[in-house]
Design a protein around this motif. Structure first.
Motif, PDB file in Angstrom:
ATOM      1  N   PHE A 188      10.460   2.875   3.541  1.00 43.85           N
ATOM      2  CA  PHE A 188       9.166   2.765   3.040  1.00 43.85           C
ATOM      3  C   PHE A 188       9.213   3.264   1.781  1.00 43.85           C
ATOM      4  O   PHE A 188       9.568   4.294   1.289  1.00 43.85           O
ATOM      5  CB  PHE A 188       8.007   3.409   3.949  1.00 43.85           C
ATOM      6  CG  PHE A 188       8.073   2.870   5.254  1.00 43.85           C
ATOM      7  CD1 PHE A 188       7.023   2.068   5.769  1.00 43.85           C
ATOM      8  CD2 PHE A 188       8.711   3.599   6.283  1.00 43.85           C
ATOM      9  CE1 PHE A 188       7.055   1.687   6.983  1.00 43.85           C
ATOM     10  CE2 PHE A 188       8.688   3.020   7.613  1.00 43.85           C
ATOM     11  CZ  PHE A 188       7.959   2.242   7.850  1.00 43.85           C
ATOM     12  N   ILE A 189       8.559   2.192   0.772  1.00 44.90           N
ATOM     13  CA  ILE A 189       8.761   2.415  -0.710  1.00 44.90           C
ATOM     14  C   ILE A 189       7.002   2.214  -1.294  1.00 44.90           C
ATOM     15  O   ILE A 189       6.786   1.227  -1.237  1.00 44.90           O
ATOM     16  CB  ILE A 189       9.756   1.180  -1.303  1.00 44.90           C
ATOM     17  CG1 ILE A 189      11.190   1.530  -0.744  1.00 44.90           C
ATOM     18  CG2 ILE A 189       9.556   1.551  -2.745  1.00 44.90           C
ATOM     19  CD1 ILE A 189      11.941   0.250  -1.207  1.00 44.90           C
ATOM     20  N   ARG A 190       6.593   3.266  -1.811  1.00 48.87           N
ATOM     21  CA  ARG A 190       5.295   3.176  -2.527  1.00 48.87           C
ATOM     22  C   ARG A 190       5.384   2.722  -3.641  1.00 48.87           C
ATOM     23  O   ARG A 190       6.559   3.100  -4.542  1.00 48.87           O
ATOM     24  CB  ARG A 190       4.910   4.683  -2.427  1.00 48.87           C
ATOM     25  CG  ARG A 190       3.458   4.727  -2.883  1.00 48.87           C
ATOM     26  CD  ARG A 190       2.423   5.576  -2.578  1.00 48.87           C
ATOM     27  NE  ARG A 190       2.362   6.043  -0.888  1.00 48.87           N
ATOM     28  CZ  ARG A 190       1.763   5.279  -0.070  1.00 48.87           C
ATOM     29  NH1 ARG A 190       0.965   4.002  -0.506  1.00 48.87           N
ATOM     30  NH2 ARG A 190       1.451   5.604   1.111  1.00 48.87           N
ATOM     31  N   THR A 191       4.498   1.650  -3.998  1.00 50.91           N
ATOM     32  CA  THR A 191       4.586   0.956  -5.173  1.00 50.91           C
ATOM     33  C   THR A 191       4.250   1.789  -6.461  1.00 50.91           C
ATOM     34  O   THR A 191       5.133   1.534  -7.492  1.00 50.91           O
ATOM     35  CB  THR A 191       3.639  -0.371  -5.500  1.00 50.91           C
ATOM     36  OG1 THR A 191       2.489   0.206  -4.988  1.00 50.91           O
ATOM     37  CG2 THR A 191       4.125  -1.091  -4.128  1.00 50.91           C
ATOM     38  N   THR A 192       3.476   2.699  -6.530  1.00 57.43           N
ATOM     39  CA  THR A 192       3.220   3.761  -7.767  1.00 57.43           C
ATOM     40  C   THR A 192       2.590   4.970  -7.077  1.00 57.43           C
ATOM     41  O   THR A 192       2.101   4.952  -5.913  1.00 57.43           O
ATOM     42  CB  THR A 192       2.217   2.956  -8.543  1.00 57.43           C
ATOM     43  OG1 THR A 192       0.938   2.937  -8.104  1.00 57.43           O
ATOM     44  CG2 THR A 192       3.075   1.930  -9.213  1.00 57.43           C
TER      45      THR A 192
END
Length: 188
Positions: A73-77
């Protein structure tokens, strides 16, 4: 507070048990300079007691988390609730989704180049390596952890009886929840 991107990230089961066929699960990760993210999941287990999906032609597929599946899971900012979810199956099927917020507006994403997936195994070890081009041109490029500041790693392991074990860096909720905001504990 999130930690820096490590070379090796050990995952822990949601409900540790001596009955689990899986003994350990580690993720080795590297963000390369040419815009790809490389993840190598290493499952140490009695693989005769784990359901591993049969190898198929690599393709985009949904609901991979219903069986043995490895996830990121990659948080955008740091200041946005939006994030991406990558699912990769030992079958070599994969899925990439974008969410606007916690479980909100799940949108399938098709990158310009499909993730490259390789799987190796023996009686006690399953390794799945995935390379995802994360700076590919297109309408919705996937962000890198250095652009995002937050990453969560997880896996679902299905045992021979069809029971699912949930593995993650962190289990902040009373039930398994890889999407939980506090699951994003690795930062760049």
């Amino acid at each position: 507070m999130p930690s820096r991107v490590p070379r090796n990230a050990p995952l822990a089961p949601f409900a540790p048990s001596t009955a689990n066929a899986a003994r350990a699960l580690n993720v080795h990760l590297q963000e390369t300079s040419h815009g790809s993210l490389s993840l190598r999941y290493v499952l140490d287990a009695d693989l005769s007691q784990i359901r591993i999906p049969a190898t198929r032609t690599p393709r985009q597929a949904d609901e991979l988390w219903e069986h043995t599946c490895f996830e990121a899971f990659i948080r955008t900012t740091a200041d946005s609730p939006a994030y991406y979810e990558l699912n990769v199956s030992p079958s070599t099927e994969w899925a990439l989704y974008k969410f606007d917020d916690y479980h909100l507006n799940m949108t399938p994403i098709t990158p310009d180049r499909a993730p490259r997936i390789s799987v190796t195994r023996d009686a006690h070890r399953l390794e799945l390596e995935v390379d995802l081009d994360i700076l590919s041109p297109g309408p919705t490029p996937t962000p890198t952890p250095t652009q995002t500041g937050a990453l969560a790693l997880a896996a679902v392991v299905e045992d021979a009886d069809g029971e699912l074990d949930y593995w993650a860096l962190n289990h902040p909720a009373p039930n398994p929840d890889f999407h939980h905001r506090d699951s994003f504990i690795i930062s760049a």
